[in-house]
Design a protein around this motif. Structure first.
Motif, PDB file in Angstrom:
ATOM      1  N   ALA A 137       0.833  -1.207   0.000  1.00 64.96           N
ATOM      2  CA  ALA A 137       0.000   0.000   0.000  1.00 64.96           C
ATOM      3  C   ALA A 137       0.867   1.256   0.000  1.00 64.96           C
ATOM      4  O   ALA A 137       0.586   2.212  -0.723  1.00 64.96           O
ATOM      5  CB  ALA A 137      -0.941  -0.006   1.195  1.00 64.96           C
ATOM      6  N   ARG A 138       1.930   1.235   0.786  1.00 66.30           N
ATOM      7  CA  ARG A 138       2.827   2.393   0.836  1.00 66.30           C
ATOM      8  C   ARG A 138       3.582   2.557  -0.473  1.00 66.30           C
ATOM      9  O   ARG A 138       3.643   3.657  -1.037  1.00 66.30           O
ATOM     10  CB  ARG A 138       3.814   2.245   1.996  1.00 66.30           C
ATOM     11  N   GLU A 139       4.161   1.463  -0.989  1.00 65.62           N
ATOM     12  CA  GLU A 139       4.941   1.541  -2.222  1.00 65.62           C
ATOM     13  C   GLU A 139       4.100   1.980  -3.415  1.00 65.62           C
ATOM     14  O   GLU A 139       4.596   2.662  -4.310  1.00 65.62           O
ATOM     15  CB  GLU A 139       5.583   0.190  -2.528  1.00 65.62           C
ATOM     16  N   LEU A 140       2.842   1.569  -3.446  1.00 66.02           N
ATOM     17  CA  LEU A 140       1.974   1.893  -4.572  1.00 66.02           C
ATOM     18  C   LEU A 140       1.246   3.216  -4.385  1.00 66.02           C
ATOM     19  O   LEU A 140       0.448   3.610  -5.247  1.00 66.02           O
ATOM     20  CB  LEU A 140       0.983   0.741  -4.817  1.00 66.02           C
ATOM     21  N   GLY A 141       1.485   3.903  -3.276  1.00 63.79           N
ATOM     22  CA  GLY A 141       0.930   5.229  -3.058  1.00 63.79           C
ATOM     23  C   GLY A 141      -0.516   5.256  -2.633  1.00 63.79           C
ATOM     24  O   GLY A 141      -1.171   6.296  -2.741  1.00 63.79           O
ATOM     25  N   TYR A 142      -1.032   4.142  -2.105  1.00 66.55           N
ATOM     26  CA  TYR A 142      -2.437   4.094  -1.718  1.00 66.55           C
ATOM     27  C   TYR A 142      -2.740   4.841  -0.434  1.00 66.55           C
ATOM     28  O   TYR A 142      -3.894   5.025  -0.085  1.00 66.55           O
ATOM     29  CB  TYR A 142      -2.904   2.647  -1.573  1.00 66.55           C
ATOM     30  N   LEU A 143      -1.714   5.291   0.258  1.00 62.69           N
ATOM     31  CA  LEU A 143      -1.921   6.000   1.517  1.00 62.69           C
ATOM     32  C   LEU A 143      -1.376   7.434   1.456  1.00 62.69           C
ATOM     33  O   LEU A 143      -1.224   8.079   2.484  1.00 62.69           O
ATOM     34  CB  LEU A 143      -1.239   5.230   2.659  1.00 62.69           C
ATOM     35  N   ASP A 144      -1.105   7.922   0.242  1.00 60.81           N
ATOM     36  CA  ASP A 144      -0.493   9.242   0.088  1.00 60.81           C
ATOM     37  C   ASP A 144      -1.444  10.405   0.311  1.00 60.81           C
ATOM     38  O   ASP A 144      -1.023  11.504   0.616  1.00 60.81           O
ATOM     39  CB  ASP A 144       0.142   9.384  -1.304  1.00 60.81           C
ATOM     40  N   ASP A 145      -2.745  10.184   0.153  1.00 61.99           N
ATOM     41  CA  ASP A 145      -3.695  11.278   0.307  1.00 61.99           C
ATOM     42  C   ASP A 145      -4.540  11.054   1.558  1.00 61.99           C
ATOM     43  O   ASP A 145      -4.310  10.136   2.321  1.00 61.99           O
ATOM     44  CB  ASP A 145      -4.594  11.401  -0.925  1.00 61.99           C
TER      45      ASP A 145
END
Length: 103
Positions: free
Chosen positions: A91-99
């Motif tokens: 999730a972190r690597e794929l940017g799913y928690l960036d927003d």
């Protein structure tokens, strides 16, 4: 393990806050733990088409199973902790928690 009301609306965020952040912080200093988590990442990539929706759905099903077994996060690198850490890493690597949106 704590399951606050509404946790399932943003399961990836819940997993990161409950288990992931603490476990991911350990990886740089523990190569064996990193290798074990990488194996779980590979298994996830083989089992599901990894995108935000399928990863979240997988997590919901996995946590339901853990709840049925009365599993508790102890900090030990058992199967469940490694799998949850792998989900958080993806999730972190794929940017799913960036927003700030639910994830």
């Amino acid at each position: 393990m704590l399951y606050p009301e509404g946790w399932s609306a943003a399961p990836l965020r819940w997993a990161m806050e409950t288990v992931g952040a603490r476990q991911l912080a350990l990886l740089p200093e523990h190569p064996g733990l990193l290798a074990a988590v990488d194996q779980h990442v590979a298994a996830l990539r083989e089992a599901i088409e990894v995108n935000e929706e399928t990863l979240g759905d997988y997590l919901l099903g996995f946590v339901d199973e853990l709840r049925e077994r009365n599993w508790t996060f102890t900090g030990e690198p058992d199967f469940a902790t490694l799998r949850l850490t792998a989900i958080c890493l993806l999730a972190r690597e794929l940017g799913y928690l960036d927003d700030e949106l639910p994830a």
